[in-house]
Design a protein around this motif. Sequence first.
Motif, PDB file in Angstrom:
ATOM      1  N   LYS A 134      -1.042  -6.886  24.284  1.00 58.70           N
ATOM      2  CA  LYS A 134      -1.147  -7.066  22.835  1.00 58.70           C
ATOM      3  C   LYS A 134      -1.516  -8.509  22.477  1.00 58.70           C
ATOM      4  O   LYS A 134      -2.306  -8.752  21.561  1.00 58.70           O
ATOM      5  CB  LYS A 134       0.169  -6.664  22.170  1.00 58.70           C
ATOM      6  CG  LYS A 134       0.455  -5.178  22.269  1.00 58.70           C
ATOM      7  CD  LYS A 134       1.826  -4.829  21.714  1.00 58.70           C
ATOM      8  CE  LYS A 134       2.126  -3.339  21.881  1.00 58.70           C
ATOM      9  NZ  LYS A 134       3.481  -2.986  21.416  1.00 58.70           N
ATOM     10  N   LEU A 135      -0.944  -9.464  23.207  1.00 58.71           N
ATOM     11  CA  LEU A 135      -1.282 -10.867  22.963  1.00 58.71           C
ATOM     12  C   LEU A 135      -2.745 -11.153  23.289  1.00 58.71           C
ATOM     13  O   LEU A 135      -3.432 -11.864  22.553  1.00 58.71           O
ATOM     14  CB  LEU A 135      -0.379 -11.783  23.788  1.00 58.71           C
ATOM     15  CG  LEU A 135       0.966 -12.171  23.182  1.00 58.71           C
ATOM     16  CD1 LEU A 135       1.752 -13.037  24.157  1.00 58.71           C
ATOM     17  CD2 LEU A 135       0.801 -12.903  21.864  1.00 58.71           C
ATOM     18  N   LYS A 136      -3.221 -10.602  24.384  1.00 59.24           N
ATOM     19  CA  LYS A 136      -4.625 -10.823  24.765  1.00 59.24           C
ATOM     20  C   LYS A 136      -5.573 -10.282  23.699  1.00 59.24           C
ATOM     21  O   LYS A 136      -6.602 -10.907  23.401  1.00 59.24           O
ATOM     22  CB  LYS A 136      -4.906 -10.177  26.128  1.00 59.24           C
ATOM     23  CG  LYS A 136      -4.293 -10.937  27.300  1.00 59.24           C
ATOM     24  CD  LYS A 136      -4.832 -10.480  28.640  1.00 59.24           C
ATOM     25  CE  LYS A 136      -4.357  -9.114  29.023  1.00 59.24           C
ATOM     26  NZ  LYS A 136      -4.794  -8.725  30.401  1.00 59.24           N
ATOM     27  N   GLU A 137      -5.222  -9.151  23.128  1.00 62.72           N
ATOM     28  CA  GLU A 137      -6.037  -8.601  22.038  1.00 62.72           C
ATOM     29  C   GLU A 137      -6.108  -9.573  20.868  1.00 62.72           C
ATOM     30  O   GLU A 137      -7.179  -9.786  20.281  1.00 62.72           O
ATOM     31  CB  GLU A 137      -5.438  -7.269  21.563  1.00 62.72           C
ATOM     32  CG  GLU A 137      -5.616  -6.121  22.532  1.00 62.72           C
ATOM     33  CD  GLU A 137      -4.957  -4.845  22.022  1.00 62.72           C
ATOM     34  OE1 GLU A 137      -4.623  -4.795  20.807  1.00 62.72           O
ATOM     35  OE2 GLU A 137      -4.769  -3.904  22.817  1.00 62.72           O
ATOM     36  N   ILE A 138      -4.969 -10.175  20.524  1.00 64.08           N
ATOM     37  CA  ILE A 138      -4.929 -11.132  19.415  1.00 64.08           C
ATOM     38  C   ILE A 138      -5.763 -12.367  19.748  1.00 64.08           C
ATOM     39  O   ILE A 138      -6.549 -12.852  18.904  1.00 64.08           O
ATOM     40  CB  ILE A 138      -3.469 -11.548  19.125  1.00 64.08           C
ATOM     41  CG1 ILE A 138      -2.669 -10.347  18.595  1.00 64.08           C
ATOM     42  CG2 ILE A 138      -3.413 -12.706  18.120  1.00 64.08           C
ATOM     43  CD1 ILE A 138      -1.181 -10.574  18.513  1.00 64.08           C
ATOM     44  N   TYR A 139      -5.649 -12.873  20.961  1.00 67.40           N
ATOM     45  CA  TYR A 139      -6.402 -14.069  21.363  1.00 67.40           C
ATOM     46  C   TYR A 139      -7.910 -13.823  21.361  1.00 67.40           C
ATOM     47  O   TYR A 139      -8.687 -14.633  20.845  1.00 67.40           O
ATOM     48  CB  TYR A 139      -5.966 -14.529  22.752  1.00 67.40           C
ATOM     49  CG  TYR A 139      -4.538 -15.019  22.851  1.00 67.40           C
ATOM     50  CD1 TYR A 139      -3.826 -15.443  21.717  1.00 67.40           C
ATOM     51  CD2 TYR A 139      -3.854 -15.047  24.068  1.00 67.40           C
ATOM     52  CE1 TYR A 139      -2.532 -15.878  21.798  1.00 67.40           C
ATOM     53  CE2 TYR A 139      -2.540 -15.491  24.156  1.00 67.40           C
ATOM     54  CZ  TYR A 139      -1.876 -15.906  23.021  1.00 67.40           C
ATOM     55  OH  TYR A 139      -0.578 -16.343  23.100  1.00 67.40           O
ATOM     56  N   TYR A 140      -8.320 -12.692  21.933  1.00 75.71           N
ATOM     57  CA  TYR A 140      -9.763 -12.388  21.994  1.00 75.71           C
ATOM     58  C   TYR A 140     -10.331 -12.147  20.604  1.00 75.71           C
ATOM     59  O   TYR A 140     -11.457 -12.575  20.299  1.00 75.71           O
ATOM     60  CB  TYR A 140     -10.008 -11.166  22.886  1.00 75.71           C
ATOM     61  CG  TYR A 140      -9.977 -11.480  24.370  1.00 75.71           C
ATOM     62  CD1 TYR A 140     -10.822 -12.454  24.906  1.00 75.71           C
ATOM     63  CD2 TYR A 140      -9.130 -10.785  25.226  1.00 75.71           C
ATOM     64  CE1 TYR A 140     -10.806 -12.737  26.254  1.00 75.71           C
ATOM     65  CE2 TYR A 140      -9.097 -11.057  26.589  1.00 75.71           C
ATOM     66  CZ  TYR A 140      -9.942 -12.052  27.108  1.00 75.71           C
ATOM     67  OH  TYR A 140      -9.923 -12.323  28.453  1.00 75.71           O
ATOM     68  N   GLU A 141      -9.583 -11.477  19.766  1.00 73.45           N
ATOM     69  CA  GLU A 141     -10.051 -11.199  18.398  1.00 73.45           C
ATOM     70  C   GLU A 141     -10.231 -12.482  17.604  1.00 73.45           C
ATOM     71  O   GLU A 141     -11.175 -12.638  16.829  1.00 73.45           O
ATOM     72  CB  GLU A 141      -9.061 -10.265  17.693  1.00 73.45           C
ATOM     73  CG  GLU A 141      -9.512  -9.873  16.290  1.00 73.45           C
ATOM     74  CD  GLU A 141      -8.522  -8.936  15.624  1.00 73.45           C
ATOM     75  OE1 GLU A 141      -8.550  -8.862  14.362  1.00 73.45           O
ATOM     76  OE2 GLU A 141      -7.738  -8.281  16.326  1.00 73.45           O
ATOM     77  N   LEU A 142      -9.336 -13.449  17.810  1.00 73.45           N
ATOM     78  CA  LEU A 142      -9.392 -14.700  17.076  1.00 73.45           C
ATOM     79  C   LEU A 142     -10.563 -15.564  17.505  1.00 73.45           C
ATOM     80  O   LEU A 142     -11.139 -16.312  16.713  1.00 73.45           O
ATOM     81  CB  LEU A 142      -8.081 -15.481  17.257  1.00 73.45           C
ATOM     82  CG  LEU A 142      -7.875 -16.733  16.405  1.00 73.45           C
ATOM     83  CD1 LEU A 142      -7.908 -16.379  14.918  1.00 73.45           C
ATOM     84  CD2 LEU A 142      -6.570 -17.407  16.766  1.00 73.45           C
ATOM     85  N   ASN A 143     -10.916 -15.440  18.783  1.00 75.40           N
ATOM     86  CA  ASN A 143     -11.973 -16.292  19.336  1.00 75.40           C
ATOM     87  C   ASN A 143     -13.303 -15.555  19.501  1.00 75.40           C
ATOM     88  O   ASN A 143     -14.234 -16.070  20.053  1.00 75.40           O
ATOM     89  CB  ASN A 143     -11.524 -16.866  20.684  1.00 75.40           C
ATOM     90  CG  ASN A 143     -10.382 -17.846  20.500  1.00 75.40           C
ATOM     91  OD1 ASN A 143     -10.577 -18.946  20.007  1.00 75.40           O
ATOM     92  ND2 ASN A 143      -9.180 -17.442  20.885  1.00 75.40           N
TER      93      ASN A 143
END
Length: 360
Positions: free
Chosen positions: A351-360
């Motif tokens: 879930k964290l990786k999804e947030i990081y990739y979406e932001l960048n």
Amino acid sequence: YFLAHWDWILERSRADIVTNIKDEFQITSICPLDENGEKIQETYFNSINWNISREKILDIFGLINLTKILNNINSKDTLHIFTLKSLFLYILATFFTQKKYKVIASITGLGFLFAGTRFANFLKIIIKPIIKLRINKVVDVLIFQNNSNMEQFLKYSNFKNKTTLLEGSGLNTKKIKIKQKLNDPVKIIFVGRLMIEKGIKEYLKLVDIFSNNEKIEFYIAGKPDFGNKSSISKKEFLDIKNNSNLNYLGEIDVYRELYKYDILIQPSYHEGFSRIFLEGIYCGLLCIVNNLPGTKSIAEKTKSGILISNNNVIEYASEIENYYSNYLDQNFEYSRQIVDKLYSIDAISEKLKEIYYELN
């Protein structure tokens, strides 16, 4: 970058996350390198020592140090802040530095600021204009652990950017030892910082209620947090260590030692999403906890634990007296499956990786 005003925050649960995602993200820690500094330096890609005193309400020199650190973060990087206090310190620092990077903040619980005490209410009023003035300019995403905290903080801060719900900080369930048999006498434990808002005084009342019951033993695992306004005093800490009706353990390795006990009591006043409740369930303890947004969701989804209304000490005592029948009602195998699926290190990392990739 992971930023927190206390190294314990970045070691306690985030270190396992860092290890789990290291093939995709190189995480640098920004925190004071104190008791947990060595472990942090071993785990993180790089570590920056943030010199700040936790015992001061506002450490001016710590704020200056943070400003210097923030000035060296590159525009392509992401800063992930943990806890409300760390977020406020970051917001203050942005008055003296220009934001060039993406910023995420995890509100892991509303903490002392929303505790409802006279001093907390005073602080809340004082810092509200600062937060409302800056937060939408210097934070891109807020992560909450329960909807109640989200609603309260959004109303308070007037935050308009992206928000998301992420329940839990991730358990390394492969390391957790599972309970195999019950104890005689029954062993009851409180695990957490020895703070008023964690319910330590309610727990001590329970100790008094059962002081003449030889079939029950009480234990406390944790330390005071003298840098926190909600901490017990040094005299109260000494009284706990000298109390003949309970056993003070200091800090324990929860993954490897919690299974030795039978009942976990968590009389906390507020929780973002209770980690120790999840750990207790997974170990196979009967968990009796205060009914809060950060515990109710866990109890409902795992079908485990007993919720107490308004932290009523008499209700805790009643459930302890019915321990054996309550224990038989628990389906720990089902509960562990739910924890593995929703709250494990692997689940939270994804879930964290999804947030990081979406932001960048």
